[in-house]
Scaffold this active site. Structure first.
Site, PDB file in Angstrom:
ATOM      1  N   ALA A 179       4.155  25.192  66.508  1.00 13.00           N
ATOM      2  CA  ALA A 179       4.400  26.259  65.527  1.00 13.00           C
ATOM      3  C   ALA A 179       5.651  27.004  65.963  1.00 13.00           C
ATOM      4  CB  ALA A 179       3.208  27.200  65.487  1.00 13.00           C
TER       5      ALA A 179
ATOM      6  N   GLY B  50       1.124  22.892  67.838  1.00 20.90           N
ATOM      7  CA  GLY B  50       0.843  22.600  66.424  1.00 20.90           C
ATOM      8  C   GLY B  50       1.346  21.221  66.014  1.00 20.90           C
TER       9      GLY B  50
ATOM     10  N   GLU C  85      -1.314  18.943  67.037  1.00 18.93           N
ATOM     11  CA  GLU C  85      -2.448  19.192  66.131  1.00 18.93           C
ATOM     12  C   GLU C  85      -2.191  18.585  64.753  1.00 18.93           C
ATOM     13  OE1 GLU C  85      -4.302  23.319  67.791  1.00 18.93           O
ATOM     14  OE2 GLU C  85      -2.318  23.449  66.932  1.00 18.93           O
TER      15      GLU C  85
ATOM     16  N   GLU D 136       0.227  25.732  74.594  1.00 11.83           N
ATOM     17  CA  GLU D 136       0.083  27.138  74.166  1.00 11.83           C
ATOM     18  C   GLU D 136      -0.266  28.047  75.345  1.00 11.83           C
ATOM     19  OE1 GLU D 136      -1.245  24.503  72.641  1.00 11.83           O
ATOM     20  OE2 GLU D 136      -1.159  24.684  70.461  1.00 11.83           O
TER      21      GLU D 136
HETATM   22  N1  DAK Z   1       9.300  27.379  68.111  1.00 11.35           N
HETATM   23  C1  DAK Z   1      10.526  27.873  67.841  1.00 11.35           C
HETATM   24  N2  DAK Z   1      11.652  27.343  68.358  1.00 11.35           N
HETATM   25  C2  DAK Z   1      11.532  26.296  69.184  1.00 11.35           C
HETATM   26  C3  DAK Z   1      10.278  25.729  69.513  1.00 11.35           C
HETATM   27  C4  DAK Z   1       9.108  26.323  68.926  1.00 11.35           C
HETATM   28  N3  DAK Z   1       7.889  25.858  69.126  1.00 11.35           N
HETATM   29  N4  DAK Z   1      10.481  24.692  70.357  1.00 11.35           N
HETATM   30  C5  DAK Z   1      11.812  24.620  70.536  1.00 11.35           C
HETATM   31  N5  DAK Z   1      12.446  25.573  69.821  1.00 11.35           N
HETATM   32  C6  DAK Z   1      13.875  25.831  69.731  1.00 11.35           C
HETATM   33  C7  DAK Z   1      14.402  26.470  71.040  1.00 11.35           C
HETATM   34  O1  DAK Z   1      14.201  27.861  71.028  1.00 11.35           O
HETATM   35  C8  DAK Z   1      15.863  26.095  70.970  1.00 11.35           C
HETATM   36  O2  DAK Z   1      16.509  26.956  70.057  1.00 11.35           O
HETATM   37  P1  DAK Z   1      17.960  27.642  70.413  1.00 11.35           P
HETATM   38  O3  DAK Z   1      17.766  28.353  71.703  1.00 11.35           O
HETATM   39  O4  DAK Z   1      18.882  26.458  70.520  1.00 11.35           O
HETATM   40  O5  DAK Z   1      18.239  28.541  69.244  1.00 11.35           O
HETATM   41  C9  DAK Z   1      15.842  24.722  70.350  1.00 11.35           C
HETATM   42  O6  DAK Z   1      14.597  24.606  69.661  1.00 11.35           O
HETATM   43  C10 DAK Z   1      15.904  23.603  71.389  1.00 11.35           C
HETATM   44  O7  DAK Z   1      14.889  23.818  72.338  1.00 11.35           O
HETATM   45  P2  DAK Z   1      15.137  23.797  73.927  1.00 11.35           P
HETATM   46  O8  DAK Z   1      16.529  24.258  74.261  1.00 11.35           O
HETATM   47  O9  DAK Z   1      14.014  24.519  74.568  1.00 11.35           O
HETATM   48  O10 DAK Z   1      15.040  22.221  74.196  1.00 11.35           O
HETATM   49  P3  DAK Z   1      14.602  21.480  75.543  1.00 11.35           P
HETATM   50  O11 DAK Z   1      14.886  20.045  75.304  1.00 11.35           O
HETATM   51  O12 DAK Z   1      15.199  22.150  76.753  1.00 11.35           O
HETATM   52  O13 DAK Z   1      13.030  21.690  75.650  1.00 11.35           O
HETATM   53  C11 DAK Z   1      10.744  21.748  74.766  1.00 11.35           C
HETATM   54  C12 DAK Z   1      12.184  21.124  74.702  1.00 11.35           C
HETATM   55  C13 DAK Z   1       9.947  21.148  73.615  1.00 11.35           C
HETATM   56  C14 DAK Z   1      10.096  21.327  76.091  1.00 11.35           C
HETATM   57  C15 DAK Z   1      10.871  23.285  74.701  1.00 11.35           C
HETATM   58  O14 DAK Z   1      11.693  23.633  73.602  1.00 11.35           O
HETATM   59  C16 DAK Z   1       9.523  23.952  74.524  1.00 11.35           C
HETATM   60  O15 DAK Z   1       8.790  24.110  75.513  1.00 11.35           O
HETATM   61  N6  DAK Z   1       9.221  24.379  73.307  1.00 11.35           N
HETATM   62  C17 DAK Z   1       8.009  25.091  72.996  1.00 11.35           C
HETATM   63  C18 DAK Z   1       6.815  24.178  73.008  1.00 11.35           C
HETATM   64  C19 DAK Z   1       5.513  24.938  72.747  1.00 11.35           C
HETATM   65  O16 DAK Z   1       5.190  25.847  73.529  1.00 11.35           O
HETATM   66  N7  DAK Z   1       4.813  24.604  71.693  1.00 11.35           N
HETATM   67  C20 DAK Z   1       3.594  25.284  71.299  1.00 11.35           C
HETATM   68  C21 DAK Z   1       3.944  26.458  70.408  1.00 11.35           C
HETATM   69  S1  DAK Z   1       2.488  27.372  69.928  1.00 11.35           S
HETATM   70  C22 DAK Z   1      -1.782  28.143  63.572  1.00 11.35           C
HETATM   71  C23 DAK Z   1      -1.451  26.808  63.557  1.00 11.35           C
HETATM   72  C24 DAK Z   1      -0.799  26.246  64.660  1.00 11.35           C
HETATM   73  C25 DAK Z   1      -0.467  27.019  65.744  1.00 11.35           C
HETATM   74  C26 DAK Z   1      -0.799  28.347  65.775  1.00 11.35           C
HETATM   75  C27 DAK Z   1      -1.462  28.931  64.664  1.00 11.35           C
HETATM   76  N8  DAK Z   1      -2.424  28.757  62.474  1.00 11.35           N
HETATM   77  C28 DAK Z   1      -2.831  27.882  61.338  1.00 11.35           C
HETATM   78  C29 DAK Z   1      -2.643  30.164  62.362  1.00 11.35           C
HETATM   79  C30 DAK Z   1       0.237  26.365  66.844  1.00 11.35           C
HETATM   80  C31 DAK Z   1       0.789  27.073  67.857  1.00 11.35           C
HETATM   81  C32 DAK Z   1       1.817  26.436  68.690  1.00 11.35           C
HETATM   82  O17 DAK Z   1       2.210  25.312  68.484  1.00 11.35           O
END
Ligand code: DAK
Length: 259
Positions: free
Chosen positions: A67, A110, A113, A133
């Site tokens: 997400a 997400g 998921e 998360e």
């Molecule tokens: N959200 C927003 N931006 C993201 C992102 C994300 N999940 N993942 C990556 N980006 C953005 C980064 O901020 C960066 O943007 P800029 O800084 O260039 O503006 C760009 O994408 C490239 O990312 P990185 O520079 O970080 O790239 P790397 O190759 O170094 O790293 C990575 C890739 C995938 C390991 C890293 O980006 C990362 O850890 N990303 C976050 C992964 C994460 O934590 N995912 C879980 C998020 S929480 C719901 C339904 C679903 C959900 C919640 C509620 N409801 C129905 C209510 C789900 C929640 C989640 O998924």
């Protein structure tokens, strides 16, 4: 209005549609708009009589990194309750036609998921799955603790959810999370082969069979068996059942029409 963050091709192949998430700079982060567009596309493809199977992908580099954390950062429990994004997510589950996720690169949070909500997952060798998360002070909220646990069992699900670590496509295959792993160059070809095999069957039988397998995750064995039995009887109300069995007897290929 044409969608902003996804590409939709209802005629990707005969009877096969493709939805591609297209926010590459943000690693296909699933903001609310992306999810609404996927929901709308699925509603339309479900109505489209030409479409029998849907492929959902993010492209070759990334499926979806979760997400959109930037959009979610300031959310409150009340704002999320009021927006009720779950009705959007639930539509994916309600889609009558089979959805195959073609996953390459990250499928996280997400994104993982979303792939698990599809009916099958074909992954490239570069795919990585995880529920990270926990690293940002929250936990899976769109089925990660439930679907992942049912797919891979408690030990691995607990480890992924509590540590936030990623697993490779090969590990995901061994754990039973996905259907197959293929080289990235042939991801679409292999996914298409699987989709074509299903698209050649009776759409009525496919729909009822899909419904029945999905039911297995939501009910007792006894209720599930009753449900299966009724759907089995229902296939005998279709022309496709007559055609399928006649074709077998006449030693020819069936021509299923979905009637
Ligand atoms: N959200 C927003 N931006 C993201 C992102 C994300 N999940 N993942 C990556 N980006 C953005 C980064 O901020 C960066 O943007 P800029 O800084 O260039 O503006 C760009 O994408 C490239 O990312 P990185 O520079 O970080 O790239 P790397 O190759 O170094 O790293 C990575 C890739 C995938 C390991 C890293 O980006 C990362 O850890 N990303 C976050 C992964 C994460 O934590 N995912 C879980 C998020 S929480 C719901 C339904 C679903 C959900 C919640 C509620 N409801 C129905 C209510 C789900 C929640 C989640 O998924």
């Amino acid at each position: 209005m044409s969608p902003e963050f996804i590409l939709v091709n209802p005629q990707f192949d005969k009877h096969i549609a493709l939805i591609q998430i297209n926010r590459p700079k943000e690693l296909n982060a699933l903001n609310r708009q992306v999810m609404l567009e996927i929901k709308e596309a699925l509603l339309q493809l479900d109505e489209d009589e030409q479409v029998r199977v849907v492929i959902l992908t993010g492209g070759e580099k990334v499926f979806a990194a979760g997400a959109d954390i930037k959009q979610m950062a300031d959310a409150t429990a009340m704002s999320m309750l009021n927006i009720d994004q779950f009705s959007t997510w639930d539509q994916i589950k309600k889609t009558k036609k089979p959805i195959i996720a073609a996953v390459s690169g990250f499928a996280l949070g997400g994104g993982c998921e979303l792939a698990m909500t599809c009916d099958m997952i074909v992954a490239s060798e570069t795919a990585q799955f995880g529920q990270p998360e926990i690293n940002i002070g929250t936990m899976p909220g769109a089925g990660g603790t439930q679907r992942l646990t049912r797919a891979v069992g408690k030990a691995l699900a607990m480890e992924l959810v509590l540590t936030g670590k990623f697993i490779s496509a090969e590990e995901a295959l061994n754990a039973g999370l996905i259907n197959r792993v293929v080289p990235v160059e042939v991801l679409y070809k292999e996914t298409l082969n699987l989709a074509r095999t299903i698209a050649a069957k009776s759409p009525v039988a496919v729909r009822l069979a899909k419904e029945s397998v999905v039911k297995a995750f939501e009910t007792s064995l006894d209720e599930g068996l009753q449900f299966e039995r009724k759907n089995f009887y229902l296939t005998f109300a279709s022309e496709d059942q007559k055609e399928g069995m006649a074709a077998f007897v006449e030693k020819r290929k069936p021509n299923f029409t979905g009637k």
